[in-house]
Design an enzyme around this catalytic site. Structure first.
Site, mmCIF file in Angstrom:
data_model
loop_
_atom_site.group_PDB
_atom_site.id
_atom_site.type_symbol
_atom_site.label_atom_id
_atom_site.label_comp_id
_atom_site.label_asym_id
_atom_site.label_seq_id
_atom_site.Cartn_x
_atom_site.Cartn_y
_atom_site.Cartn_z
ATOM 1 N N ARG A 59 0.897 -1.105 -0.198
ATOM 2 C CA ARG A 59 -0.028 -0.166 -0.103
ATOM 3 C C ARG A 59 0.858 1.371 -0.051
ATOM 4 N NH1 ARG A 59 -1.964 0.917 4.360
ATOM 5 N NH2 ARG A 59 -0.810 -0.748 5.627
ATOM 6 N N LYS A 206 -7.891 -2.923 1.661
ATOM 7 C CA LYS A 206 -7.915 -2.185 2.949
ATOM 8 C C LYS A 206 -8.367 -0.781 2.776
ATOM 9 C CE LYS A 206 -5.512 -4.399 6.235
ATOM 10 N NZ LYS A 206 -5.316 -5.764 5.599
ATOM 11 N N HIS A 225 -8.970 -4.699 13.012
ATOM 12 C CA HIS A 225 -8.135 -5.453 12.332
ATOM 13 C C HIS A 225 -7.599 -6.851 12.756
ATOM 14 C CE1 HIS A 225 -3.752 -5.306 10.036
ATOM 15 N NE2 HIS A 225 -4.685 -5.830 9.333
ATOM 16 N N SER A 244 0.835 -6.044 10.169
ATOM 17 C CA SER A 244 1.482 -7.286 9.048
ATOM 18 C C SER A 244 2.411 -7.908 9.517
ATOM 19 C CB SER A 244 1.744 -6.326 8.185
ATOM 20 O OG SER A 244 1.712 -6.978 6.937
ATOM 21 N N LYS A 248 -1.802 -13.200 12.176
ATOM 22 C CA LYS A 248 -3.098 -13.289 12.079
ATOM 23 C C LYS A 248 -3.233 -14.444 11.188
ATOM 24 C CE LYS A 248 -3.953 -9.177 10.675
ATOM 25 N NZ LYS A 248 -2.477 -8.559 10.557
ATOM 26 N N THR A 249 -2.947 -14.396 9.932
ATOM 27 C CA THR A 249 -3.454 -15.469 9.028
ATOM 28 C C THR A 249 -2.907 -16.819 9.414
ATOM 29 O OG1 THR A 249 -3.589 -13.927 7.122
ATOM 30 C CG2 THR A 249 -3.213 -15.969 6.652
ATOM 31 N N ASP A 263 -8.347 -11.391 8.455
ATOM 32 C CA ASP A 263 -7.925 -9.945 8.665
ATOM 33 C C ASP A 263 -8.857 -9.012 9.088
ATOM 34 O OD1 ASP A 263 -5.315 -8.659 7.718
ATOM 35 O OD2 ASP A 263 -6.631 -7.445 6.671
ATOM 36 N N ARG A 327 2.263 -12.544 -1.818
ATOM 37 C CA ARG A 327 1.212 -12.991 -1.276
ATOM 38 C C ARG A 327 0.348 -14.081 -2.296
ATOM 39 N NH1 ARG A 327 -0.812 -10.437 3.489
ATOM 40 N NH2 ARG A 327 0.519 -8.894 3.972
HETATM 41 N N1 LIG Z 1 5.769 -17.745 16.325
HETATM 42 C C1 LIG Z 1 5.205 -17.719 14.853
HETATM 43 N N2 LIG Z 1 4.020 -17.195 15.051
HETATM 44 C C2 LIG Z 1 3.322 -16.897 13.794
HETATM 45 N N3 LIG Z 1 3.638 -16.842 12.752
HETATM 46 C C3 LIG Z 1 5.290 -16.980 12.621
HETATM 47 C C4 LIG Z 1 6.020 -17.286 13.819
HETATM 48 N N4 LIG Z 1 7.146 -17.648 13.394
HETATM 49 C C5 LIG Z 1 7.291 -17.389 12.424
HETATM 50 N N5 LIG Z 1 6.168 -16.851 11.606
HETATM 51 C C6 LIG Z 1 6.060 -16.292 10.327
HETATM 52 O O1 LIG Z 1 5.431 -15.140 10.261
HETATM 53 C C7 LIG Z 1 4.547 -14.909 9.226
HETATM 54 C C8 LIG Z 1 3.154 -14.506 10.001
HETATM 55 O O2 LIG Z 1 2.442 -13.934 8.687
HETATM 56 P P1 LIG Z 1 1.000 -13.956 8.587
HETATM 57 O O3 LIG Z 1 0.502 -13.863 7.193
HETATM 58 O O4 LIG Z 1 0.479 -14.730 9.416
HETATM 59 O O5 LIG Z 1 0.687 -12.228 9.474
HETATM 60 P P2 LIG Z 1 -0.694 -11.449 9.390
HETATM 61 O O6 LIG Z 1 -0.731 -11.033 10.668
HETATM 62 O O7 LIG Z 1 -1.654 -12.238 8.653
HETATM 63 O O8 LIG Z 1 -0.147 -10.166 8.320
HETATM 64 P P3 LIG Z 1 -1.064 -9.271 7.333
HETATM 65 O O9 LIG Z 1 -1.825 -8.458 8.032
HETATM 66 O O10 LIG Z 1 0.201 -8.707 6.526
HETATM 67 O O11 LIG Z 1 -1.736 -10.141 6.462
HETATM 68 C C9 LIG Z 1 4.337 -16.131 8.636
HETATM 69 O O12 LIG Z 1 5.257 -16.059 7.279
HETATM 70 C C10 LIG Z 1 4.967 -17.073 9.444
HETATM 71 O O13 LIG Z 1 5.492 -18.355 8.841
HETATM 72 O O1 LIG Z 2 -3.859 -6.503 3.676
HETATM 73 C C1 LIG Z 2 -2.968 -7.046 4.399
HETATM 74 O O2 LIG Z 2 -3.375 -8.229 4.748
HETATM 75 C C2 LIG Z 2 -1.665 -6.444 4.662
HETATM 76 C C3 LIG Z 2 -1.817 -5.363 5.635
HETATM 77 O O3 LIG Z 2 -2.405 -5.682 6.718
HETATM 78 C C4 LIG Z 2 -1.553 -4.133 5.052
HETATM 79 O O4 LIG Z 2 -1.959 -3.734 4.084
HETATM 80 O O5 LIG Z 2 -0.642 -3.449 5.876
HETATM 81 MN MN LIG Z 3 -2.928 -11.912 7.043
#
Ligand SMILES: Nc1ncnc2c1ncn2[C@@H]1O[C@H](COP(=O)(O)OP(=O)(O)OP(=O)(O)O)[C@@H](O)[C@H]1O
Ligand SMILES: O=C([O-])CC(=O)C(=O)O
Ligand SMILES: [Mn+2]
Length: 534
Positions: A59, A206, A225, A244, A248-249, A263, A327
């Site tokens: 973004r 977003k 979020h 990010s 979460k995912t 998300d 992604r």
């Molecule tokens: N202990 C841990 N717990 C969670 N994730 C971990 C850990 N160690 C490493 N990772 C890695 O960190 C990353 C977490 O990314 P994830 O996509 O789950 O984040 P997100 O919060 O969904 O971010 P976004 O808002 O950008 O989508 C993944 O690549 C995962 O493999």
């Molecule tokens: O959209 C997403 O999953 C990634 C995110 O949180 C961002 O844009 O900062």
């Molecule tokens: Mn995510």
């Protein structure tokens, strides 16, 4: 096919409208002969198409604007010198100019129009019309938003219209007082978004999340979020806030539980509901064995972005030469264990704040008091690693209110207020989980973090013996089933505990400094005692 009239948006001379294309049609469009540049999609060994999103692989918050008018001027949380944020004001005149640029770009073209919903609840969802030029952008929104049924499409009346003119530029941006040739602008009154000069699909995802963050809290609904899941009976709901990359995912995709969403969620009197119809997972270093569900979701209809693929379609998930933010978007039913048919579940019992602390200070799990819950929600701490690979330089602390400051359209305290109300009503407990680093210099393993999450969700953590961590006054368990006990007190992960002490004091100081922006009123001042003390 539904007859769509774009003339009413000022878009004239349209040669063809591809309305709500099927997945088969999108595949044909993305891989057909004659596409050029960033429009080209390539099929891969996993049978998902990969695209390059162009110059923008994330973004562009500096280019985000909201029209300041009678309606928005006293409600939107505008950026200010005291508290900078991404809600830059735009005059109605400049809005008209950028909208004209977008509309002009979209005239005399073959266009894709996708009608979809944001929000799983019928009474509060937004019906959105996306008008785009690029096939894979239509694919992205089809994956990420809620796909209407044939029946719902018959009388689909958009509440919001998105004009995606990613190929246009704001040439005279200086004259208009804008930041660059790129512009992402919202008009809360006319309910429209204009996107210029960025192809990145996340601006639409977003962008609509930001709008939900405006409209819902004003109706008394929490807008968050976070990811969310529930148990197999759809009763024991948990939500996972985090910036990010904090997990979460990853952590909401749990084979023992049903996924609600990864998300963006709302929380109303009936419970927690997803805004989206798909997931958007990071795929950097994606490992089939440690994340089988996400890996298996990458199949036909999923859309990969900025991933390195060779001429034969072989994927290299380890390559970050284009971006670290590689992604995949996929419709939520690519995950087997999901809540059906509507992505919603009763009020959350557990609220988890994910923070990837690169300083190695925060315990892997802390049990928060109600006051600490508010303090850490408003602080929204995580840390990013500055250096990419070797020779870790300085970790960069990020305080992002409500774990999503970039998407907040109202003051952060409004989101805290709504969350607290919902938590009090359901009797929810909050935990702060560090998914980042500790004194070993390594990231806490996904296995240990999953063990911690399990202990929170099955209640084991309530029976665990605890101790208190200095400066932060965190109550932490000293043993949990399935978790290495040597990591639960972060001091134990250092060869010399005084090292932790020095880093902890430093981090505590950063929290205190950051929180001063909330101390202007009594409620904020009252929370200071719940934060770190030096
Ligand atoms: N202990 C841990 N717990 C969670 N994730 C971990 C850990 N160690 C490493 N990772 C890695 O960190 C990353 C977490 O990314 P994830 O996509 O789950 O984040 P997100 O919060 O969904 O971010 P976004 O808002 O950008 O989508 C993944 O690549 C995962 O493999
Ligand atoms: O959209 C997403 O999953 C990634 C995110 O949180 C961002 O844009 O900062
Ligand atoms: Mn995510």
């Amino acid at each position: 096919m539904t007859a769509i009239d774009l003339n009413k948006y000022g878009i004239t001379g349209t040669t063809e409208i591809v309305y709500n294309p099927s997945y088969e049609m999108l595949f044909e469009e993305e891989t057909k002969e004659g596409l050029e540049g960033f429009e080209v999609g390539q099929n891969t060994e996993l049978d998902a198409v990969n695209v390059m999103t162009g110059i923008y692989t994330g973004r562009s918050p500096k280019d985000k604007y909201i029209v300041m008018d009678e309606n928005s001027k006293d409600t939107v949380w505008w950026t200010s010198d005291e508290y900078k944020n991404d809600n830059h004001p735009m005059s109605e005149e400049v809005w008209q100019t950028v909208k004209d640029i977008a509309v002009k770009e979209l005239c005399n073209k073959r266009l894709f129009v996708v009608d979809a919903f944001c929000g799983a609840n019928k009474d509060t969802r937004m019906a959105i019309r996306f008008i785009v030029e690029v096939a894979w952008q239509a694919h992205f929104v089809k994956n990420m938003f809620i796909r209407p049924t044939e029946e719902e499409l018959k009388d689909f009346t958009p509440d919001f219209v998105v004009y995606n003119a990613s190929k246009a530029k704001v040439e005279n941006y200086k004259e208009l007082g804008l930041n660059s040739e790129t512009c992402v602008a919202f008009n809360i009154t006319s309910r429209e978004q204009v996107i210029i000069n960025t192809w990145y699909g996340g601006e639409m995802k977003k962008g609509m999340f930001s709008m939900m963050n405006y409209y819902l809290p004003l109706k008394g609904i929490a807008s968050m979020h976070c990811s969310a899941n529930t148990d197999m009976n759809g009763e024991n709901t948990a939500i996972f806030f985090g910036l990010s990359g904090t997990g979460k995912t990853t952590l909401s995709t749990d084979p023992k539980r049903l996924l609600i969403g990864d998300d963006e969620h709302g929380w109303d009197d009936n419970g927690v509901f997803n805004f989206e119809g798909g997931c958007y997972a990071k795929v950097i270093n994606l490992d089939k064995d440690s994340e089988p569900d996400i890996y298996n979701a990458i199949k036909r209809n999923a859309l990969l972005e900025n991933v390195t693929v060779d001429a034969e379609g072989k994927i290299d998930f380890a390559d970050k030469s284009v971006t670290e933010n590689t992604r995949v978007s996929y419709p939520i039913d690519h995950i087997e264990k999901i809540v059906r048919p509507v992505s919603s579940a009763p009020a959350a019992k557990n609220v988890i704040f994910l923070s990837a602390d690169a300083f190695g200070v925060l315990p892997p799990v802390s049990i928060l008091t109600p006051e600490q819950t508010q303090y850490y929600f408003l602080s929204g701490f995580t840390a990013k690693l500055a250096g990419t690979e070797r020779g870790i330089t300085e970790p960069t602390p990020t305080f992002s209110a409500c774990f999503g400051q970039a998407f907040l359209e109202l003051h952060p305290t409004k989101y805290a207020e709504e969350l607290v109300k919902k938590m009090e009503k359901s009797g929810a407990k909050a935990y702060l989980v560090n998914t980042g680093w500790n004194g070993t210099g390594k990231r806490i393993s996904i296995k240990d973090t999953r063990g911690i999450i399990d202990a929170i969700l099955n209640g084991d953590i309530k029976n665990a013996p605890t101790k208190t961590i200095p400066y932060f006054n965190f109550e932490v368990p000293t043993e949990l089933p399935g978790v290495d006990p040597a990591i639960l007190d972060p001091r134990d992960t250092y060869a010399d505990a005084s090292e932790w002490d020095a880093k902890a004091k430093d981090l505590a100081g950063r929290f205190i400094k950051n929180f001063s922006k909330y101390e202007g009123n009594e409620a904020g001042k009252a929370l200071v005692a719940a934060g770190p003390q030096l």
